[in-house]
Design a protein around this motif. Sequence first.
Motif, PDB file in Angstrom:
ATOM      1  N   VAL A 292       0.747  -1.695   0.143  1.00 41.82           N
ATOM      2  CA  VAL A 292      -0.133  -0.331  -0.023  1.00 41.82           C
ATOM      3  C   VAL A 292       0.872   1.217   0.117  1.00 41.82           C
ATOM      4  O   VAL A 292       0.917   1.801  -0.190  1.00 41.82           O
ATOM      5  CB  VAL A 292      -0.989   0.272   1.353  1.00 41.82           C
ATOM      6  N   MET A 293       1.916   1.488   0.440  1.00 40.88           N
ATOM      7  CA  MET A 293       2.852   2.656   1.072  1.00 40.88           C
ATOM      8  C   MET A 293       3.556   2.545  -0.435  1.00 40.88           C
ATOM      9  O   MET A 293       4.076   3.672  -0.626  1.00 40.88           O
ATOM     10  CB  MET A 293       3.586   2.104   1.702  1.00 40.88           C
ATOM     11  N   LYS A 312       0.954  15.688  -2.301  1.00 45.20           N
ATOM     12  CA  LYS A 312       2.242  15.073  -1.446  1.00 45.20           C
ATOM     13  C   LYS A 312       1.980  14.976  -0.555  1.00 45.20           C
ATOM     14  O   LYS A 312       1.957  13.716   0.680  1.00 45.20           O
ATOM     15  CB  LYS A 312       2.800  15.831  -1.881  1.00 45.20           C
ATOM     16  N   TRP A 313       1.239  15.798   0.860  1.00 41.65           N
ATOM     17  CA  TRP A 313       1.052  15.490   2.189  1.00 41.65           C
ATOM     18  C   TRP A 313       0.451  14.820   2.698  1.00 41.65           C
ATOM     19  O   TRP A 313       0.689  13.790   3.097  1.00 41.65           O
ATOM     20  CB  TRP A 313       0.219  17.011   2.424  1.00 41.65           C
ATOM     21  N   THR A 314      -0.868  14.482   1.965  1.00 46.67           N
ATOM     22  CA  THR A 314      -1.382  13.059   1.941  1.00 46.67           C
ATOM     23  C   THR A 314      -1.134  11.662   1.775  1.00 46.67           C
ATOM     24  O   THR A 314      -1.540  11.405   2.669  1.00 46.67           O
ATOM     25  CB  THR A 314      -3.019  13.430   1.022  1.00 46.67           C
ATOM     26  N   ARG A 315      -0.295  11.822   0.627  1.00 45.47           N
ATOM     27  CA  ARG A 315       0.662  10.608   0.501  1.00 45.47           C
ATOM     28  C   ARG A 315       1.334  10.452   1.068  1.00 45.47           C
ATOM     29  O   ARG A 315       1.860   9.428   1.890  1.00 45.47           O
ATOM     30  CB  ARG A 315       1.248  10.690  -0.699  1.00 45.47           C
ATOM     31  N   ARG A 366     -10.144   7.725   2.333  1.00 49.40           N
ATOM     32  CA  ARG A 366     -10.986   8.178   2.109  1.00 49.40           C
ATOM     33  C   ARG A 366     -10.553   9.045   1.632  1.00 49.40           C
ATOM     34  O   ARG A 366     -11.603   9.401   0.483  1.00 49.40           O
ATOM     35  CB  ARG A 366     -11.564   8.908   3.599  1.00 49.40           C
ATOM     36  N   LYS A 367      -9.426  10.034   1.782  1.00 45.78           N
ATOM     37  CA  LYS A 367      -9.147  11.048   0.241  1.00 45.78           C
ATOM     38  C   LYS A 367      -9.186  10.364  -0.787  1.00 45.78           C
ATOM     39  O   LYS A 367      -9.501  10.533  -1.627  1.00 45.78           O
ATOM     40  CB  LYS A 367      -8.364  11.474   1.216  1.00 45.78           C
ATOM     41  N   VAL A 368      -8.759   9.337  -1.491  1.00 41.92           N
ATOM     42  CA  VAL A 368      -8.792   8.665  -2.351  1.00 41.92           C
ATOM     43  C   VAL A 368     -10.199   7.862  -2.939  1.00 41.92           C
ATOM     44  O   VAL A 368     -10.512   7.967  -4.013  1.00 41.92           O
ATOM     45  CB  VAL A 368      -7.450   7.204  -1.585  1.00 41.92           C
TER      46      VAL A 368
END
Length: 398
Positions: A292-293, A312-315, A366-368
């Motif tokens: 997943v990472m 990128k921050w969310t990732r 959830r963002k994805v």
Amino acid sequence: MCLQGKESESTKSNTLNNSNTMNNNTMKNNDANANANTPSSSSAAQRKKLSFRTTSRHSHSFSQVSTHFITGTFLSLCIAVLGAYMPFFLAPEAALATYQFAGFGYDADLSHFDNTPWTWATDYGLALVMACLIFSFPKTCYTTTTATTTTIAHVHVRRSQGMLACYMISVFAGGLAHQFYTTLESRGYLSFRILWIICVGTVTAAPAFMGSIATELNHLDREITQQAATTKETSSSSSTIITMIPAIPAWIWSAYAVCSTLIVAWGGMSYQRPACDIFMAGVTQTPSTFYVMLVLGYGLQQHYHFGRSISKWTRLIGAVGFILNAPLLPMYPMLVQYTDWSLGSVNALLHAWLCVAWSTQGLCLRKVAMALDEYDNYHQHEENQQQQVKVEEDRKTK
């Protein structure tokens, strides 16, 4: 005279009706022929567009599924053996005094099981947080006038909710066990064993959802990259990275989780301190966690909708959330052996740590899901416009 007039009028009316009927039949036949000719191309184009947004494309033969099951089972056995020795590599002395095998046979001098509210109340609180995350996911379902099709966004939401549900069930069952099974004798009951298998088994079942989430996103990444490569919308370096990430079949993750859970039910991860069972079960999440990472770090950025919706921050936060559980494996024996903290306070700290890690995972997924839903809506809007244009063209030709 009147009769002749009436007969002539009826003859004219019959003639007109027959001509109208013939014209209507001719128009229907023309419409049918047009529909037989034009929708074939439109349906083909629609299937082409829907192919990367539905899960029907992942079909496997019986031999392939069998191979995937064998691979997943073998991987599970390897990780189970590695996990049994991993605590002794990280903190040898503390692990020797803490991780003592039980096989559901608890000894009065060695077994420790906290029954204070510091443990079971924080378990219930963590379960409540997971339930809130589960219901916070958007409702995603692709609907047309003729059928309802499951989209990548919908599948992603269900699998993410399944992973979080495993977490929720685990801590809720753990809270019940800590609250009501307060004696060594009660921990020998069959009901405790079943409850604790549920508590630990849901942790080993989570990789089935976690790994399949990454698998589906990886499939989508590959298809978007191939489409972008034809229009030169993506760089060769980014497309190379995407193609280097292996597309692990979901059947492997299913077999992996089933085998790991069977080991738990057999007692292969049972220790004198039942809390150790959870950490050993957490080791089984290692392959799916890194997968997943990897997908979060290098995927979901080939389309501008993904680039706009997932920063990128969310990732970075998502990747940290998935690996944040790893320090708990050596941390637990060190806190138990080298501090004067009570067992309840240690468990409360670990539950707070899990709350941060799991919540971060849930918010990232959830963002994805929101980005995938936006992506589906964008293409659905394009399809609707194309259909309207074709309808207008059909009307003009008629």
